[in-house]
Write an enzyme that holds these catalytic residues in place. Sequence first.
Site, PDB file in Angstrom:
ATOM      1  N   TYR A 246       1.876   3.679 -10.053  1.00  0.00           N
ATOM      2  CA  TYR A 246       1.211   3.989  -8.476  1.00  0.00           C
ATOM      3  C   TYR A 246       2.213   3.651  -7.471  1.00  0.00           C
ATOM      4  O   TYR A 246       2.627   4.549  -6.562  1.00  0.00           O
ATOM      5  CB  TYR A 246       0.088   3.751  -8.529  1.00  0.00           C
ATOM      6  N   GLN A 247       2.308   2.291  -7.311  1.00  0.00           N
ATOM      7  CA  GLN A 247       2.769   1.918  -5.986  1.00  0.00           C
ATOM      8  C   GLN A 247       4.304   2.184  -5.938  1.00  0.00           C
ATOM      9  O   GLN A 247       4.950   2.399  -4.711  1.00  0.00           O
ATOM     10  CB  GLN A 247       2.740   0.219  -6.001  1.00  0.00           C
TER      11      GLN A 247
ATOM     12  N   ASP B 234      -2.259   5.280   1.153  1.00  0.00           N
ATOM     13  CA  ASP B 234      -2.698   4.811   0.196  1.00  0.00           C
ATOM     14  C   ASP B 234      -4.069   4.519   0.050  1.00  0.00           C
ATOM     15  O   ASP B 234      -4.620   3.443   0.081  1.00  0.00           O
ATOM     16  CB  ASP B 234      -1.905   3.421  -0.139  1.00  0.00           C
TER      17      ASP B 234
HETATM   18  N1  SPD Z   1      -9.333   7.302  -8.310  1.00  0.00           N
HETATM   19  C1  SPD Z   1      -8.962   6.076  -7.725  1.00  0.00           C
HETATM   20  C2  SPD Z   1      -7.498   6.395  -6.751  1.00  0.00           C
HETATM   21  C3  SPD Z   1      -7.115   4.933  -6.068  1.00  0.00           C
HETATM   22  C4  SPD Z   1      -5.786   5.020  -5.224  1.00  0.00           C
HETATM   23  N2  SPD Z   1      -5.647   4.010  -4.449  1.00  0.00           N
HETATM   24  C5  SPD Z   1      -5.232   2.968  -5.261  1.00  0.00           C
HETATM   25  C6  SPD Z   1      -4.832   1.841  -4.411  1.00  0.00           C
HETATM   26  C7  SPD Z   1      -3.708   0.986  -4.913  1.00  0.00           C
HETATM   27  N3  SPD Z   1      -2.886   0.468  -4.075  1.00  0.00           N
END
Ligand code: SPD
Length: 349
Positions: A121-122, A216
Amino acid sequence: MGGSGSGAGSGSEVGGHGAEVVPSCCRKAMASAPESEARQHATVVSGWFSEARSSSGGDAKVLYYNNPMWPGEAHSMKVENILYKGKSEYQEILVFESSIYGKVLALDGIIQLTEKDECAYQEMITHLPLCSIPSPKKVLVIGGGDGGVLREISRHSSVDLIDICEIDMLVIEVCKKFFPELTVGFEDPRVHLHVGDAAEFLRNAQVGTYDAIIVDSSDPIGPAEELVKKPFFETIARALRPGGVLCNQAESMWLHTHLIQDMLSTCFEVFKGSVHYAWTSVPTYPSGVIGFLLCSTDGAPVDFLNPINPIEKLDEALKTRRELRFYNSELHKAALALPSFLKRELGHL
Ligand code: SPD
């Protein structure tokens, strides 16, 4: 994480870190009395965490299958040990040690990150936008209190300013204690932390300040509700320089096509450059994937499909103390390829 409102978090119960690791003999004893463990937190029953709509009250068992973001399903994780539970002015914060994914951060009962898959993700939410423009200099992060996005921006030596606006100071404090591998991002001297309301921060930002803005956020129920609406996108576009880029957390193509369609239609109206949807695999998020909205303002055209600033050519990006685990230029291109059903449903992409 990022949201509307203002002010910092408040008091909490703090659990010990290493001191609370449960020895295997005690775990065996606990296994014979699973319900006592269950009572440690509303989202944990018989040693299993399940994502709930809200763990701050009510009957969590009823809520397991009724989260409006993913009705009729629940993802569960085996909990080894609850490390922290507390409540800020905005949300409930839970940190636990899972048996497979390492430490886990959940806000209002919803998984935000795990040590094992946070890289997917990051790294993607950061490098998709920053590798799409030449030499980014000024970057704003909305939300991102765990520091992971800051850690990734730090790889870009062209950047001279990293502003971050996070609403919940308690999220930052808790992450500094339990997720130092992420909060290392706050140690970069280019980082300026602003604790407060993202919409207000953006309204006060000078027009055309940022080369890139990364949103984010948590899901758009609770503190992040305003972050998917048109006025918010308008303030983002205003704060970006011509040809500047936005990368916004944009939920799952399997679960939220309507939300994605709405966000895309709004962004087509607001951003006069390019607008795209990209996605990546994050096994611990609902449905195992999450998406990103990539937009650019009117100005030098931005080709999100072909990174003009490839990470492989940024020596410093690869030399930091932590190697990239997920992102590379091939995955960048692949992330913008959409399945046929989604192309049809999103129509105009
Ligand atoms: N369904 C959860 C989505 C979360 C997205 N943000 C996450 C933050 C990580 N830095």
